[in-house]
Design a protein around this motif. Structure first.
Motif, PDB file in Angstrom:
ATOM      1  N   UNK A 162      11.828   8.082  10.301  1.00 12.42           N
ATOM      2  CA  UNK A 162      10.480   7.967  11.052  1.00 12.42           C
ATOM      3  C   UNK A 162       9.649   7.410  10.254  1.00 12.42           C
ATOM      4  N   UNK A 163       8.599   6.240  10.857  1.00 12.36           N
ATOM      5  CA  UNK A 163       7.975   5.480  10.176  1.00 12.36           C
ATOM      6  C   UNK A 163       6.839   6.459   9.548  1.00 12.36           C
ATOM      7  N   UNK A 164       6.658   5.628   8.461  1.00 19.88           N
ATOM      8  CA  UNK A 164       5.515   6.102   7.423  1.00 19.88           C
ATOM      9  C   UNK A 164       5.981   7.457   6.785  1.00 19.88           C
ATOM     10  N   UNK A 165       7.070   7.878   7.274  1.00 28.42           N
ATOM     11  CA  UNK A 165       7.716   9.154   6.424  1.00 28.42           C
ATOM     12  C   UNK A 165       8.960   8.715   5.716  1.00 28.42           C
ATOM     13  N   UNK A 166       9.685   7.830   6.471  1.00 24.38           N
ATOM     14  CA  UNK A 166      10.894   7.380   5.792  1.00 24.38           C
ATOM     15  C   UNK A 166      11.063   5.958   5.419  1.00 24.38           C
ATOM     16  N   UNK A 167       9.899   5.266   5.904  1.00 25.20           N
ATOM     17  CA  UNK A 167       9.822   3.577   5.305  1.00 25.20           C
ATOM     18  C   UNK A 167       8.187   3.342   5.770  1.00 25.20           C
ATOM     19  N   UNK A 168       7.980   2.160   5.275  1.00 23.82           N
ATOM     20  CA  UNK A 168       6.539   1.881   5.522  1.00 23.82           C
ATOM     21  C   UNK A 168       6.641   0.551   6.425  1.00 23.82           C
TER      22      UNK A 168
END
Length: 146
Positions: free
Chosen positions: A91-97
């Motif tokens: 998930x974006x912003x949770x698992x990557x930026x």
């Protein structure tokens, strides 16, 4: 495997069916029997007739797409984010930026790295990050559009 290229929408349909518990064999059986209504019960938003057309064009290539993997013909940023969530549960912003040109610091299992690398269209470049994961079975990667 050759270079199994499919559309982003075909990838969405395949990964949606997989994430709802359909095996590759079940997908092939339903398409062979033209049981589109069974697929539509899983997700009413997709036109699974398009997946049926892909299957009927060349059954062996379709089976290779399921078994050996695929490359998305043209992958957008939103398409990348959606496939990361559907296929890898990232998930974006949770698992990557998110960056202006792609994503950074995605931690992915080493065994999934090849699959991720394979599905990216030619407009994306994946790089292993110098930062290392605390978990030796994972890699940290950045993915950027070119």
């Amino acid at each position: 495997m050759g270079n199994n290229m499919i559309s982003m929408m075909d990838a969405y349909m395949i990964e949606t069916l997989r994430s709802n518990g359909l095996s590759n064999e079940q997908m092939v059986t339903l398409l062979e029997e033209k049981q589109i209504s069974d697929l539509e019960r899983i997700n009413t938003k997709f036109n699974f007739n398009n997946l049926l057309k892909l299957y009927e064009q060349d059954k062996d290539i379709f089976k290779s797409v399921l078994q050996d993997g695929y490359m998305v013909k043209f992958l957008t940023m939103n398409g990348l984010k959606n496939l990361l969530q559907m296929k890898f549960n990232k998930v974006a912003e949770q698992d990557y930026q998110i960056t202006d040109t792609g994503i950074q610091h995605l931690e992915i299992e080493t065994k999934s790295f090849h699959t991720l690398k394979q599905l990216l269209s030619i407009n994306w470049v994946i790089q292993e990050n110098a930062d290392t994961s605390n978990n030796t079975s994972n890699k940290i990667v950045d993915i950027h559009i070119v």
